[in-house]
Write an enzyme that holds these catalytic residues in place. Sequence first.
Site, short mmCIF file in Angstrom:
data_model
loop_
_atom_site.label_atom_id
_atom_site.label_comp_id
_atom_site.label_asym_id
_atom_site.label_seq_id
_atom_site.Cartn_x
_atom_site.Cartn_y
_atom_site.Cartn_z
N ASP A 21 8.27 -2.83 4.69
CA ASP A 21 8.28 -2.31 6.05
C ASP A 21 9.54 -1.44 6.23
OD1 ASP A 21 8.06 -2.11 8.98
OD2 ASP A 21 6.55 -3.67 8.78
N HIS A 74 9.04 1.85 4.94
CA HIS A 74 8.63 2.72 6.04
C HIS A 74 9.76 3.59 6.57
CE1 HIS A 74 4.96 -0.06 7.04
NE2 HIS A 74 4.96 0.39 5.81
#
Length: 398
Positions: A223, A246
């Site tokens: 993430d 991310h």
Amino acid sequence: MSKLLIFMTCLLIFVVLLTTFSTSSSAIPVTFNVADLGARPDGTTDSTQVFVNAWARACGSTVAATIYVPLGRFLLRNVVFNGKDCKNNNIVVRIDGTLVAPSDYNVIRNVNHWIFFEHVDGVSVLGGVFDGQGAGLWTCKRAGHNGCPNGATTLGFSKSKNITINGVTSVNSQLYHIDIDNCKKVEIQRVRVTASGDSPNTDGIHVQSDGVTILNSIIATGDDCVSIGPGTTNLWIQNVICGPGHGISVGSLGKKLQEAGVENVTVKSVTFRGTENGVRIKSWGRPSNGFSRNIVFQHVLMIDVQNPIIIDQNYCPDSKNCPHQASGVQISDVTYKDIHGTSASEVAVKFACSSKHPCFEITVEDVNLTYKNQQAQSSCSNAFGSVSGSINPAISCL
Ligand SMILES: *[C@@H]1O[C@H](CO)[C@@H](O)[C@H](O)[C@H]1NC(C)=O
Ligand SMILES: *[C@@H]1O[C@H](CO)[C@@H](O)[C@H](O)[C@H]1NC(C)=O
Ligand SMILES: *[C@@H]1O[C@H](CO)[C@@H](O)[C@H](O)[C@H]1NC(C)=O
């Protein structure tokens, strides 16, 4: 008479020595070695209580204290190190070994944090490996089972100040790796985060605090590399390598109607390799009084990044509770300077700002991002600002 004099003199010398000895010894830091206190380095014996005892002694000490974790694997359940009644504002947790979470995620389940420091002042965590053993939970979550617990963040600090995290390695967290919430003055350095690129919700470092610095770290996870939550102020990030993951994200902001803003964030000399985003500001498409201002992204290298530069104010996962609403979050004073490399998608620069609160004072200087050796594209809506220096792709929409 003379005997009494000699006796008195001896007594005096004795008292002086005693005083000298006790004052000097009281300044010597104490060390609590968890192995001496009964922890077993075998990876299977639960050492939680020993760590709790070591903390109680360090915390109760009036002199600087070190909790020392030697080589070996120490199994710990979720544990809280509370500093509320500490006499000590100089506690070092020095780790040569590995802390291991229970491999069965049902042991911790929905407790927010695995290793959690709360209300502490002057704590340093130096070295060590934190093994969250998250793979089982990721499998459960990826399979879409409803019964999967949230899992626990590996290392958390909350309502604390004067914190140092240096040389720590976090692998395979169940949820976030490191969480700094409601803290003041936190220095994070030489941190290494490793988890698979498809591990859900394993943010590297989540910050929601004042005066945090993150330096010289390498973060590979599933993430956000660093996620910057509401209320974050005076954050400095420098020399960080992100990927997979991310990217570095301000947000998500504006989930709540009443929300603290984000102010004064610097992200400098950072590399993104194969990440979903590079530098992102993200807010929910719904009303809020939040804001994000005085944000600088400078000296950034993008290697094969899906969305190298992005502001997305239309975040509305599953189109629930927000479709067709404008974000209330006001974004302003954002600088992008010296950002170059390759985009993995055609649109390398995207400013999708709120129709109700357009972005203003967006400054773009010296940006060069290419897509498959060709010209990349830019797109903007409701964004205002200026462009200078050499710019590729052309950003005529600002
Ligand atoms: C701890 O933090 C407070 C305020 O954040 C500061 O006044 C104090 O000097 C700090 N102590 C140390 C040892 O850094
Ligand atoms: C912004 O934050 C940095 C630390 O990241 C700090 O040194 C600086 O003084 C802050 N600037 C303002 C205007 O508060
Ligand atoms: C952008 O980078 C490419 C590839 O490195 C280079 O060929 C090109 O000249 C650069 N363009 C500008 C405007 O600097």
